[in-house]
Write a protein that holds these residues in place. Structure first.
Motif, short mmCIF file in Angstrom:
data_model
loop_
_atom_site.label_atom_id
_atom_site.label_comp_id
_atom_site.label_asym_id
_atom_site.label_seq_id
_atom_site.Cartn_x
_atom_site.Cartn_y
_atom_site.Cartn_z
N THR A 53 -10.63 2.27 -6.51
CA THR A 53 -9.31 1.65 -6.66
C THR A 53 -9.18 0.88 -7.97
O THR A 53 -8.07 0.53 -8.37
CB THR A 53 -9.03 0.69 -5.50
OG1 THR A 53 -10.02 -0.36 -5.49
CG2 THR A 53 -9.07 1.42 -4.16
N LEU A 72 -7.75 -6.32 -4.03
CA LEU A 72 -7.95 -5.42 -2.90
C LEU A 72 -8.34 -6.21 -1.66
O LEU A 72 -9.19 -7.11 -1.72
CB LEU A 72 -9.06 -4.41 -3.24
CG LEU A 72 -9.49 -3.45 -2.12
CD1 LEU A 72 -8.36 -2.47 -1.81
CD2 LEU A 72 -10.75 -2.69 -2.54
N ALA A 109 -4.43 3.33 -2.09
CA ALA A 109 -4.64 2.05 -2.78
C ALA A 109 -4.74 2.26 -4.28
O ALA A 109 -4.22 1.46 -5.07
CB ALA A 109 -5.89 1.39 -2.24
N LEU A 145 -12.07 -7.19 -5.45
CA LEU A 145 -11.99 -7.47 -4.01
C LEU A 145 -11.67 -8.94 -3.76
O LEU A 145 -12.32 -9.83 -4.30
CB LEU A 145 -13.34 -7.10 -3.36
CG LEU A 145 -13.45 -7.32 -1.86
CD1 LEU A 145 -12.53 -6.36 -1.10
CD2 LEU A 145 -14.90 -7.14 -1.40
N SER A 151 0.86 -1.18 0.00
CA SER A 151 0.00 0.00 0.00
C SER A 151 0.89 1.22 0.00
O SER A 151 1.99 1.20 0.58
CB SER A 151 -0.91 0.05 1.23
OG SER A 151 -1.55 1.31 1.31
N THR A 209 -9.93 -2.14 -8.52
CA THR A 209 -9.26 -3.38 -8.16
C THR A 209 -10.29 -4.38 -7.63
O THR A 209 -11.09 -4.04 -6.77
CB THR A 209 -8.20 -3.14 -7.06
OG1 THR A 209 -7.31 -2.11 -7.50
CG2 THR A 209 -7.39 -4.40 -6.79
N SER A 267 -6.11 -1.79 2.16
CA SER A 267 -6.67 -0.46 2.40
C SER A 267 -7.67 -0.53 3.55
O SER A 267 -8.34 -1.54 3.75
CB SER A 267 -7.37 0.08 1.15
OG SER A 267 -7.96 1.35 1.41
#
Length: 259
Positions: free
Chosen positions: A194, A169, A152, A198, A8, A196, A142
């Motif tokens: 982000t 993430l 992030a 999860l 991060s 991204t 994050s």
């Protein structure tokens, strides 16, 4: 997904806690797992693992050729299949992308690890630039704070530049208190911002800090939602389909509504 970077661009979001939790969960599943502390600014995993008295050589001793694989790797005394390499007390600036990648190759070939997790320094630090190209996958950690979410997002950009295509993430310290849900950033918004996918959510649990101070992890204590969350993440890394809330107790489904 054998080589995993935990990162991060913001400190204090719990990268080290996530690294230990995921590594310990993988080891508990029978996976030969190596956790490397590559925080070149402030090493801490040895204390959090209760292994500070075990370290003689560190990861930079391996990358520089001052020590071999067997000398730098330490088996965890309480968790079968979990091994650890510490970070240097003082970094001399002698690690490179090439030497780090070569070190991981030697560790895999010599000791046959299934997973290698690399815990990095907070911020856009040299440790990330050196280690990212050698990793297959990145876990971007994050919290729900605006600064952590922005960090992030920046982490994803930096990893793109380093050609780390598999990025996931992890939301750490997720606030499950009903009265706070409307005040905190929701899951869907975090994924959108982000950009991204999860991989997992770690519920907020004050006991994590206390266990770390004692050199223990959630796998040393009684069963908890945090322990379940790390196990779920480890299973997903191994290719299993695990629903987001599987095994959680005392948390209603609407707590994790995607808003």
């Amino acid at each position: 997904m054998s080589r995993i970077l935990v990162t991060s661009c913001k400190g204090g979001v719990g990268k080290s806690t996530v690294s230990i939790g995921v590594a310990t969960a993988l080891a508990a599943m029978g996976k030969r797992t190596l956790l490397i502390d590559f925080d070149l600014g402030n090493r801490s995993l040895d204390l959090m693992l209760g292994m500070q008295d075990d370290l003689i050589y560190d990861i930079c001793d391996l990358t520089s050729g001052r020590a071999d694989c067997a000398s730098v790797v330490h088996l965890h005394p309480n968790h079968l299949n979990l091994a650890f390499i510490g970070a240097p007390f003082r970094y001399e600036g002698d690690a490179t992308e090439e030497s780090f990648a070569s070190a991981l190759d030697k560790l895999e070939e010599t000791l046959g690890f299934d997973f290698i997790l690399v815990d990095t320094s907070g911020g856009a630090h040299e440790s990330v630039a050196i280690s990212a190209p050698a990793c297959d996958t990145a876990l971007i950690v994050s919290s729900q704070t605006p600064t952590a979410i922005r960090a992030a997002e920046k982490s994803g950009i930096l990893l793109d530049e380093k050609k780390v295509d598999e990025q996931y993430l992890i939301i750490n310290g997720f606030d499950t208190q009903k009265e706070n849900l409307a005040k905190r950033t929701g899951i869907i918004e975090m994924i959108d911002r982000t950009r991204t996918p999860l991989l997992g959510i770690i519920p907020m649990d004050a006991r994590l800090s206390l266990l770390s101070e004692q050199g223990k992890s959630v796998f040393d204590g009684r069963k908890s939602n945090c322990r379940t969350a790390f196990t779920n993440i480890a299973k997903r890394l191994c290719g299993e389909h695990v629903p987001l809330m599987k095994g959680f107790s005392g948390i209603k489904r609407d707590t994790f509504l995607f808003r």
